[in-house]
Design a protein around this motif. Structure first.
Motif, PDB file in Angstrom:
ATOM      1  N   ASN A 176       0.827  -1.210   0.000  1.00  0.00           N
ATOM      2  CA  ASN A 176       0.000   0.000   0.000  1.00  0.00           C
ATOM      3  C   ASN A 176       0.861   1.260   0.000  1.00  0.00           C
ATOM      4  O   ASN A 176       0.475   2.285   0.569  1.00  0.00           O
ATOM      5  CB  ASN A 176      -0.929   0.009   1.223  1.00  0.00           C
ATOM      6  CG  ASN A 176      -1.942  -1.117   1.188  1.00  0.00           C
ATOM      7  OD1 ASN A 176      -2.680  -1.263   0.220  1.00  0.00           O
ATOM      8  ND2 ASN A 176      -1.984  -1.919   2.234  1.00  0.00           N
ATOM      9  N   SER A 178       2.437   4.704  -1.079  1.00  0.00           N
ATOM     10  CA  SER A 178       1.810   5.846  -1.736  1.00  0.00           C
ATOM     11  C   SER A 178       2.866   6.915  -1.994  1.00  0.00           C
ATOM     12  O   SER A 178       4.033   6.761  -1.638  1.00  0.00           O
ATOM     13  CB  SER A 178       0.681   6.403  -0.861  1.00  0.00           C
ATOM     14  OG  SER A 178       1.180   6.771   0.421  1.00  0.00           O
ATOM     15  N   ASN A 197      -0.271   2.332  -4.401  1.00  0.00           N
ATOM     16  CA  ASN A 197      -1.052   3.559  -4.589  1.00  0.00           C
ATOM     17  C   ASN A 197      -0.130   4.723  -4.954  1.00  0.00           C
ATOM     18  O   ASN A 197      -0.330   5.850  -4.507  1.00  0.00           O
ATOM     19  CB  ASN A 197      -1.844   3.885  -3.312  1.00  0.00           C
ATOM     20  CG  ASN A 197      -2.808   2.786  -2.935  1.00  0.00           C
ATOM     21  OD1 ASN A 197      -3.593   2.333  -3.763  1.00  0.00           O
ATOM     22  ND2 ASN A 197      -2.763   2.337  -1.694  1.00  0.00           N
ATOM     23  N   ASN A 199       1.892   7.635  -7.199  1.00  0.00           N
ATOM     24  CA  ASN A 199       1.434   8.636  -8.148  1.00  0.00           C
ATOM     25  C   ASN A 199       2.616   9.429  -8.678  1.00  0.00           C
ATOM     26  O   ASN A 199       3.754   9.230  -8.268  1.00  0.00           O
ATOM     27  CB  ASN A 199       0.395   9.564  -7.509  1.00  0.00           C
ATOM     28  CG  ASN A 199       0.940  10.247  -6.259  1.00  0.00           C
ATOM     29  OD1 ASN A 199       2.026  10.819  -6.269  1.00  0.00           O
ATOM     30  ND2 ASN A 199       0.181  10.190  -5.168  1.00  0.00           N
ATOM     31  N   ASN A 217      -0.865   1.035 -10.443  1.00  0.00           N
ATOM     32  CA  ASN A 217      -0.754   2.356  -9.814  1.00  0.00           C
ATOM     33  C   ASN A 217      -1.400   3.356 -10.760  1.00  0.00           C
ATOM     34  O   ASN A 217      -0.757   3.846 -11.694  1.00  0.00           O
ATOM     35  CB  ASN A 217       0.712   2.710  -9.560  1.00  0.00           C
ATOM     36  CG  ASN A 217       1.373   1.781  -8.575  1.00  0.00           C
ATOM     37  OD1 ASN A 217       1.198   1.893  -7.371  1.00  0.00           O
ATOM     38  ND2 ASN A 217       2.146   0.835  -9.098  1.00  0.00           N
ATOM     39  N   ASN A 344     -11.531   0.572  -3.113  1.00  0.00           N
ATOM     40  CA  ASN A 344     -10.135   0.972  -3.328  1.00  0.00           C
ATOM     41  C   ASN A 344      -9.989   1.890  -4.534  1.00  0.00           C
ATOM     42  O   ASN A 344      -9.086   1.742  -5.356  1.00  0.00           O
ATOM     43  CB  ASN A 344      -9.238  -0.262  -3.521  1.00  0.00           C
ATOM     44  CG  ASN A 344      -9.182  -1.116  -2.266  1.00  0.00           C
ATOM     45  OD1 ASN A 344      -9.233  -0.597  -1.155  1.00  0.00           O
ATOM     46  ND2 ASN A 344      -9.078  -2.420  -2.441  1.00  0.00           N
TER      47      ASN A 344
END
Length: 673
Positions: A176, A178, A197, A199, A217, A344
């Motif tokens: 998980n 990010s 996740n 970015n 992703n 999600n």
């Protein structure tokens, strides 16, 4: 004098031998660390360390040539449960390789792992570790391989990972994490951060890796993925240049308007406002009329498309002959109509292409199949997105319980061998599930479809790929999410391109009554104990998976009709044939055309029969079953079609960045040192 010299030499020899034996075992500190680890972490009975022996002789422990320090600690799939305590493994200061993958370890990695300064390889995949990226690992500058995949790590990937200048392989997929990916300067040859996740743009230093290294992703861009869209940057400011009036008279003329001009401008403005108001009223009335007719329009389209499929075949493996359509039930009016809940983020469906229930109802539909839990439809949205909508029946739980089950199932979206559930809808009369559409269909259709001319047979390599991929998906459900599938059968094994399998319809058993038809939906695959308890368990999943293996080997469907003997199931049929020493008669005739696979087929048959043991405790766990299948699929230490490779420090690594939960070539009853 000679006697004196002889005694002196004897004394020197005794001292030498004494000192030699004094350093023949690892230090007391390392031994105590290992003993404390095993005493404080629950584990399976296969790991037994006798304190009267040297740690160098313990299962999973390897020392240096002088037997003075522990160099390798390998405990994969050893049934380890819980958190790793401080002041245990961290005391092995000379450790080179630590392999603890495929267990049920939780919590954070201990901070004293920073003491393992000689560590070169750390395999901690397929556990339930959590928390942020372990800061202690960024101090291990000798690390060459780091595998933290298939855990629950969160937070950002720290820039301090650049401290690991010798890193060759980094595997962080299925967590998980990010934030943005830091620019990593290490000369990596293998890298995977898929299904997190993350970015932002992919750093240029990592753009050499394939799309699969970044898949899952949804907010990543650049590199091998689509080019980053920078349209959100503000446009350039307007020019600061102004037109200077040429004369004072021109300035005066611009400042004053005649009375007639002012009246004309006012009338024109009023007319424009009146026209806009009329247009607004007209649009509101038209929208209201269209909203009232949406349901009828959607129902017509779904009914027509569903009826159009009636000539394409029936049953679970193909399209249904039923004329049921998605809108034949009564959908609630008002705000609840559009409350599709995305899990999600819903993948692409919850992002730029987000849709609601009305969009589903307007989609062109095709009935894929009717099962005991409900009917599945292929729905193609107006903008081109294709999904599968499953309309559940006999659901007995209330909305809150339904939502809890959906949240648990939704957390299982991060594995390539699992079909992702993207969204759901709940009302009093309708319960819908929205998931990915896999165009290649199911294993059932491929294995039991028409065997006439022109049909491509399912060869041995593809059957092995399906067996291994299905086992990986089920092991992921069991170990990473504590989810019992409960409905394993060939029609719930869907196929991606190149026949990569993905399991579907998992974790739904809690939605149905124990006495409903849904709980008896897997006739032929049910474990003996489930017939009475109607409650699936991880071990009953193993049984159903064993039947699936027999189905792959024999080419026969597990229902009684295909066996020609009423009242006998597939495992008992196989046992009866093997008992008569007609083993060759068991295997699918389509496999007999392939050469040099007899030994592998027999080995897989033995694994399948272990899985379908009538006593649950005699069955392996899913990670153990996976380990056995991958072991028999290997050929020495060379790469196979499954992508497994071995090296001295990397005994279990996949070429696609996924590290299989195997490390040894020993029988499944023991743990490899």
């Amino acid at each position: 004098m000679g006697y004196y010299n002889a005694n002196k030499y004897l004394l020197v020899l005794v001292l030498f031998v004494t000192n030699r034996f004094a350093i023949s075992d690892p230090s007391q500190d390392e031994k105590q660390g290992l003993q404390s680890f095993l005493a404080r972490v629950p584990h399976s009975g296969r790991v037994k360390w006798n304190s009267s022996q040297s740690p160098c002789d313990w299962v999973g422990v390897t020392c240096d040539s002088a037997r003075s320090h522990v160099r390798y600690l390998r405990l994969p799939a050893a049934g380890l449960v819980g958190a790793i305590p401080e002041n245990t493994i961290g005391r092995l200061s000379e450790l080179r390789v630590l392999s603890i993958h495929t267990n049920r370890l939780t919590g954070q990695l201990p901070s004293d792992f920073s003491n393992l300064t000689f560590l070169r390889s750390l395999y901690a995949a397929d556990n339930s570790f959590a928390g942020e990226f372990p800061a202690s690992l960024t101090r291990l500058t000798r690390l060459t391989r780091l595998d933290l995949s298939n855990n629950n790590f969160s937070g950002s990937i720290p820039f301090s990972i650049n401290n690991l200048a010798n890193l060759d392989g980094l595997f962080l997929q299925n967590n998980n994490f990010s934030g943005q990916i830091p620019s990593i300067s290490a000369r990596l040859s293998e890298f995977n951060v898929s299904n997190n996740n993350l970015n932002g743009s992919i750093p240029a230093t990592l753009s050499k890796f394939p799309k699969s290294s970044f898949a899952g992703n949804l907010q990543l861009c650049g590199g091998p993925l689509t080019r980053c869209n920078n349209s959100f940057f503000p446009a350039a400011p307007p020019s600061s240049e102004t037109t200077v009036p040429s004369s004072p008279a021109e300035v005066h003329g611009k400042k004053k308007l005649s009375k007639g001009a002012i009246i004309g401008i006012s009338i024109a403005a009023a007319a424009v406002l009146l026209g806009l108001l009329l247009c607004l009223i007209f649009c509101l009335l038209r929208r209201k009329n269209r909203g009232a007719s949406k349901s009828a329009t959607a129902k017509t389209r779904f009914a027509g498309d569903a009826a159009a499929t009636t000539s394409r075949g029936g049953g679970e493996a193909g399209t249904s002959s039923s004329k049921d359509d998605l809108t034949s039930g009564t959908l609630p009016e008002g705000g609840e109509r559009n409350k599709l809940v995305f899990l999600n983020g819903g993948g692409a469906y919850g992002g730029a292409w987000r849709f609601d229930l009305e969009d589903l109802l307007r989609a062109s539909a095709e009935v894929l199949g009717k099962g005991s839990v409900g009917t599945s439809y292929k729905a193609v949205m107006e903008e081109g997105t294709t999904v599968v909508v499953k309309r559940l029946k006999e659901v007995v739980v209330e909305k809150k319980e339904f939502e809890v089950v959906m949240e648990v199932v939704g957390k299982c979206n991060k594995h390539e061998n699992v079909v992702a559930l993207r969204a759901y809808y709940f009302s009093k009369d309708e319960k819908l599930l929205v998931s990915d559409y896999l165009a290649n269909g199911s294993l059932s259709a491929l294995l039991h479809g028409s065997r006439g001319a022109g049909r491509a047979s399912l060869d041995w390599d593809n059957r092995m790929k399906i067996a291994i991929g299905t086992a990986r998906g089920l092991a992921y459900l069991h170990t990473s999410n504590n989810v019992v599938h409960g409905n394993i059968k060939s029609s719930n094994v869907l196929l991606r391109p190149n026949n990569e399998p993905a399991v579907s319809d998992f974790g739904l058993s809690a939605l149905f009554s124990p006495n409903s038809t849904a709980t008896s939906r897997i006739a032929g695959y049910r474990a003996p104990e489930v017939v009475e308890t109607r409650k699936p368990t991880p071990k009953s999943d193993v049984y159903s998976f064993g039947v699936l293996l027999l189905e792959l080997l024999t080419g026969k469907s597990p229902n009684q009709a295909s066996l020609g003997d009423e009242g006998i199931d597939l495992p008992r049929w196989v046992q009866s044939v093997v008992r008569e020493e007609w083993t060759a008669e068991v295997f699918d005739v389509e496999l007999m055309r392939y050469h040099n696979i007899e030994e592998e087929m027999v080995q897989l048959l033995q694994i399948a029969m272990t899985c379908v043991s009538t006593v649950p405790d005699q069955r392996p766990t899913m990670p153990e079953a996976l380990r056995m299948i991958e072991e028999m699929n290997r050929s020495g230490e060379s790469a196979t079609d499954d992508g497994i490779r071995q090296s001295s420090d990397d005994p279990s690594k996949g070429s696609d960045g996924h590290t299989p939960p195997l490390e040894s070539r020993t029988p499944p009853s023991s743990v490899t040192p």
